[in-house]
Design a protein around this motif. Structure first.
Motif, short mmCIF file in Angstrom:
data_model
loop_
_atom_site.label_atom_id
_atom_site.label_comp_id
_atom_site.label_asym_id
_atom_site.label_seq_id
_atom_site.Cartn_x
_atom_site.Cartn_y
_atom_site.Cartn_z
N LEU A 198 33.54 44.67 -31.28
CA LEU A 198 33.05 43.49 -31.96
C LEU A 198 31.79 42.92 -31.29
CD1 LEU A 198 34.05 41.75 -34.34
CD2 LEU A 198 35.44 40.46 -32.73
N ALA A 199 31.79 42.85 -29.98
CA ALA A 199 30.67 42.24 -29.27
C ALA A 199 29.50 43.20 -29.11
CB ALA A 199 31.13 41.75 -27.91
N GLY A 200 29.71 44.48 -29.24
CA GLY A 200 28.67 45.46 -28.97
C GLY A 200 28.33 45.46 -27.49
N GLY A 201 27.17 46.11 -27.16
CA GLY A 201 26.69 46.01 -25.78
C GLY A 201 27.46 46.82 -24.77
N ASN A 202 28.36 47.71 -25.22
CA ASN A 202 29.10 48.51 -24.24
C ASN A 202 28.58 49.94 -24.15
OD1 ASN A 202 29.97 49.45 -26.69
ND2 ASN A 202 32.17 49.39 -26.19
N GLY A 203 27.41 50.22 -24.81
CA GLY A 203 26.82 51.55 -24.73
C GLY A 203 27.22 52.48 -25.86
N TYR A 204 28.23 52.06 -26.64
CA TYR A 204 28.72 52.93 -27.72
C TYR A 204 27.65 53.11 -28.79
CZ TYR A 204 31.64 54.67 -31.53
OH TYR A 204 32.17 55.43 -32.54
N ASP A 205 27.04 51.98 -29.20
CA ASP A 205 26.05 52.05 -30.29
C ASP A 205 24.88 52.96 -29.90
OD1 ASP A 205 27.81 50.01 -30.94
OD2 ASP A 205 26.29 48.89 -32.06
N GLU A 206 24.44 52.83 -28.65
CA GLU A 206 23.30 53.64 -28.17
C GLU A 206 23.66 55.13 -28.19
OE1 GLU A 206 24.47 50.90 -26.88
OE2 GLU A 206 22.78 49.52 -27.10
N ALA A 207 24.87 55.43 -27.70
CA ALA A 207 25.30 56.84 -27.69
C ALA A 207 25.41 57.38 -29.11
CB ALA A 207 26.65 56.95 -26.97
N MET A 208 25.91 56.53 -30.00
CA MET A 208 26.01 56.96 -31.40
C MET A 208 24.61 57.18 -31.99
SD MET A 208 27.86 57.79 -33.97
CE MET A 208 29.56 57.26 -33.85
N ALA A 209 23.66 56.29 -31.64
CA ALA A 209 22.29 56.44 -32.13
C ALA A 209 21.71 57.78 -31.70
CB ALA A 209 21.43 55.28 -31.64
N ALA A 210 21.94 58.11 -30.44
CA ALA A 210 21.41 59.38 -29.92
C ALA A 210 22.02 60.56 -30.66
CB ALA A 210 21.70 59.48 -28.42
N ALA A 211 23.33 60.50 -30.91
CA ALA A 211 24.00 61.60 -31.61
C ALA A 211 23.51 61.73 -33.05
CB ALA A 211 25.51 61.38 -31.58
N LEU A 212 23.36 60.57 -33.72
CA LEU A 212 22.86 60.60 -35.10
C LEU A 212 21.44 61.15 -35.14
CD1 LEU A 212 24.16 57.14 -36.43
CD2 LEU A 212 24.95 59.39 -37.17
N GLY A 213 20.64 60.82 -34.07
CA GLY A 213 19.25 61.25 -34.00
C GLY A 213 19.08 62.76 -33.96
N GLU A 214 20.17 63.49 -33.68
CA GLU A 214 20.08 64.95 -33.66
C GLU A 214 19.79 65.51 -35.05
OE1 GLU A 214 23.83 66.11 -32.00
OE2 GLU A 214 23.40 65.09 -30.09
N THR A 215 20.21 64.77 -36.10
CA THR A 215 19.98 65.28 -37.46
C THR A 215 19.19 64.31 -38.33
OG1 THR A 215 22.11 64.38 -38.11
CG2 THR A 215 22.04 66.73 -37.53
#
Lengths: 57, 777
Positions: free
Chosen positions: B285-302
């Protein structure tokens, strides 16, 4: 539709009060002693200035 | 020659001399006699005497018994005569009780609760229903059975005559009072209600639903109420799981819309599993735990950067929105369920209490906020919910002052309480609560049962001074005003007699504890069978529960301190400092005696400010019969609750708080103070909050503010109603013209069953949005 129809005849007001910590949906369910106690309850004043008057009373 | 006798019910029966001989022999045996022939000889004398006295009349049972007594005494068998008289009196008492019980049953059967006070003994049981009446039959029958056959005669007499009151006597041999339920422990791995198995919940809606089911199940194993000591901490994992799922679902939607991904659901699932594995985190809920960034990097692969950001923004926005909505719905359903679900064969709804306010995690905060908002909104037609009792835990550094992480929730709690009378407020900074508080350990935050019971200290096992899995075993109250009346102002005699009554109560609580200890786990399929009670998970179904019950409390209570002081020195503690000092001396003496008993037996003896409902009228009724009307003591229909300043006495709110606060520290088994506010406190939230803060500063442990909540079911108005409804203008019982309701915009459905019972558009328009500031970790 009859416009002069009366709605709510025989329907009482609900009066929610607290006893022992629990709320109770209506006074009808109170036992006799608790009814008497509820009836006697007075309000407690929260304005600081009238507080002193209360005390001397 | 006597041939017949007249029985008590008027029927005739043959005269049998052996019956008299047997009765005499029985009495003789009880005093050490062995000689049956002598008994037979005495019986012959009885018959001869009867022939003389009865003449032509057929003798009655009473006449025969009188004659037996006469013969025994005149022939010098004094001890046998005494035993015979005792036996006869006992039989008479049993007979009278049977008759009395049948009279009680007759009244329960043929009188409505309007006429019958017994049916209104507890206001939350509907005595007019089939199951409510059945419960009363059981309860009244059980009480008399215990009085005759189970209770120590001395305890029974003290209870019967009103020296003491054994609470929940109808459950004497059956169970214990209450328990503080640790939901997280219960949910972990799933649980069984005794009628079916439930898996560990995975969504806030299931968390809330299972919380209700747990409360309902436990209510059937005990005779008191159910409390959740840490509701916010218990719901937070449900919010966390819901957000995680909704983030994944919304990511899948975003992938289809922005990423033209046809395999979106599988992709979102695979990606989520991968990122959770790699980072060890969940979307939160609060974000900021690094999950969103890691997900962004993974999505960025395609995907290109712009699409990635669009997808994540979409997922976060809707996961957030939908999680809030789901949490609100979960809390709304919880409040509805706890006001409608049946327990104890349908005669009651569960007596439920929820403690919360200190979880500062974004998920815990959301649960608190949405629960408060659902309570503020009310039930289906805007009615004030009667259950659960809410207890907002006030703590400096957490929610008490501006800048504290949950300060906004404290303000919201005040606003909701000003409208709905809940939450009540408990104060973790009161020294007697603070001593147990360990930051980061919610189980050390003092909690209360809604009625006021408090269980945290643990003399039996000082390493387990926690709230969860523990509760009260039983409690018995002392009739303080009677001791004062009988003392005739002699304070020394008062304390001596008080000590005698305390001895009696300790003895009685221990006797009851022995009965409770012999019970087995299988007697409590939920409380013990599911490991709700502390350490019961280490027991098998046929193990006795005595050892684990030692974590519970054995509690003495009292009623009518105000009337006691009036009887002793003519003034109560609201009106005189001298009386206040004596009051403190009396209550602290009772507490010392409980501490000493705890020391002696290694058990948790505690002192409670009795939550007297049925008792409030019982003692005073007996005392007025015995001692007459005494001004300020027996001249009302009730004794004042525990240490409260009398409800009829005019006193300012802050003065009342100051007078009652010192008693909170002494009553370690539970306490509550009330302030009665005039008018509509929602119009004066500052004053409302000032009262709560004054309670905290005075060292009160648990307090609540009462104000009238009236409702007109016809037009839906909620507020204060005097003679007439301020909105539709009707008096109680009067009808309102349909045209008037329509003009007010209040009448939606012309249907005889929904007649008048509908939502409150004016109230709905007043509801304030309440945005929650998410605290970043």
């Amino acid at each position: 539709m009859q416009q002069d129809q009366l709605i709510g005849e025989g329907v009482g007001f609900e009066r929610i009060r607290r006893i022992t910590g629990y709320l109770v949906g209506t006074l009808d369910r109170f036992n006799n002693a608790k009814r008497a106690e509820e009836h006697d309850r007075v309000k407690h004043d929260v304005s600081c200035c009238s507080l002193e008057e209360e005390h001397t009373a | 020659m006597i041939e017949q006798i007249v029985k008590r019910d008027g029927r005739r029966a043959p005269f049998e001399i052996e019956k008299i001989a047997n009765a005499i022999f029985g009495a003789a045996q009880a005093s050490g006699g062995q000689d049956y022939e002598m008994a037979r000889g005495l019986a012959d004398q009885v018959e001869k005497l009867l022939e003389k006295t009865a003449g032509d009349q057929i003798p009655t049972v009473e006449q025969i018994q009188d004659t037996v007594e006469k013969v025994l005494i005149e022939s010098g068998h004094a001890r046998t005569a005494k035993k015979y008289i005792l036996y006869r009196n006992e039989r008479t008492r049993v007979r009278e009780m049977n008759t009395r019980l049948m009279k009680v049953y007759e009244d329960l059967t043929f009188q409505s609760s309007l006429e019958n006070d017994v049916k209104r003994e507890n206001a939350n049981i509907d005595g007019d229903t089939a199951m409510g009446t059945m419960l009363k039959y059981g309860s009244e029958g059980a009480k008399q059975f215990y009085e005759m056959f189970i209770l120590d005669p001395e305890h029974a007499r003290a209870h019967r005559e009103g020296d003491i009151h054994i609470h929940d006597l109808d459950f004497l041999t059956l169970t214990t009072t209450c328990c503080q339920i640790d939901l997280l422990k219960l949910f972990s791995g799933g649980f069984s209600t005794g009628h079916g198995f439930l898996r560990e919940p995975n969504d806030i809606r299931s968390y809330a639903a299972l919380a209700c089911i747990a409360i309902q199940s436990n209510q059937n194993d005990q005779h008191g109420g159910q409390s959740v000591p840490n509701f916010d901490y218990s719901m937070a994992p449900g919010v966390r799981k819901t957000f995680r799922k909704l983030f994944r679902d919304n990511l899948a939607k975003a992938l289809e819309v922005f990423g033209a991904d046809d395999n979106n659901e599988v992709d979102a699932k695979t990606l989520t599993e991968r990122i959770e594995r790699e980072t060890g985190k969940w979307a939160c809920l609060a974000g900021g735990n690094g999950y969103d960034e890691a997900m962004a990097a993974a999505l960025g692969e395609t995907l290109d950067e712009q699409t990635v950001q669009k997808c994540l923004r979409f997922a976060r926005k809707y996961a957030d929105k939908e999680t809030r909505k789901a949490t609100y719905q979960a809390m709304e359903a919880l409040v509805h369920n706890l006001n409608t679900m049946h327990s104890r064969a349908g005669a009651q709804i569960p007596f439920s209490s929820l403690n919360y306010g200190t979880d500062t995690s974004p998920e815990g905060r959301l649960a608190i906020e949405q629960l408060l908002l659902a309570t503020e909104a009310g039930l289906g037609n805007g009615e004030t919910p009667i259950f659960p009792i809410h207890i907002f835990k006030v703590k400096e550094g957490v929610n008490y002052n501006e800048g504290d992480p949950n300060y906004d929730l404290f303000k919201l709690a005040c606003r909701v309480s000003a409208k709905r009378m809940f939450p009540n407020f408990s104060f973790l900074d009161a020294p007697f609560n603070k001593q147990y508080y360990k930051p980061g350990h919610p189980e050390t935050e003092c909690a209360y049962m809604g009625c006021r019971t408090r269980v945290i200290g643990n003399r039996y096992d000082p390493t387990r001074e926690i709230v969860s899995g523990r509760g009260n075993l039983s409690f018995t109250s002392i009739n303080l005003p009677r001791i004062a009346i009988r003392s005739h102002g002699d304070i020394d005699w008062f304390f001596e007699d008080l000590d005698r009554k305390i001895d009696l109560v300790i003895d009685q609580l221990l006797a009851r504890f022995r009965i409770q200890s012999a019970k087995k786990v299988r007697n409590y399929p939920f409380l013990m069978g599911e490991g709700v009670w502390i350490d019961s998970d280490k027991l098998g179904p046929d193990d006795t529960v005595g050892e684990v019950l030692k974590h519970g409390t054995l509690t003495m209570g009292f009623i009518g301190l105000a009337e006691t002081l009036k009887a002793l020195i003519g003034k109560h503690h609201g009106e005189s400092d001298e009386a206040q000092n004596l009051g403190l001396e009396i209550v602290s003496h009772m507490r010392e005696r409980m501490d000493q008993a705890g020391e002696k037996y290694g058990l948790n003896f505690s002192l409670i400010a009795t939550p007297a409902e049925g008792l409030s009228g019982r003692f005073v009724k007996i005392d007025r019969q015995r001692f007459g009307v005494i001004e300020g003591v027996t001249d009302r229909d009730y004794y004042t609750n525990s240490f409260h300043v009398p409800v009829y006495y005019p006193i300012g709110a802050f003065e009342k708080i100051a007078r009652e606060a010192p008693y909170h520290e002494m009553t370690n088994g539970g306490h509550i103070s009330y302030i009665e506010l005039d008018g509509d406190p929602t119009q004066n939230l500052e004053a409302f909050e000032a009262v709560v803060r004054a309670m905290k500063e005075a060292g009160i442990g648990y307090g609540a503010i009462n104000h009238p909540i009236d409702r007109d079911p016809v037009c839906g108005y909620t507020g204060i109603i005097g003679e007439t409804c301020p909105r539709c203008g009707r008096r109680e019982g009067e009808g309102v013209p349909l045209s008037k309701l329509q003009k007010l915009g209040l009448y939606k459905h012309l249907n005889s069953t929904t007649l008048g019972y509908h939502g409150d558009p004016a109230e709905e328009a007043d509801r304030q949005p309440n945005t929650l500031q998410i605290v970043k970790d």
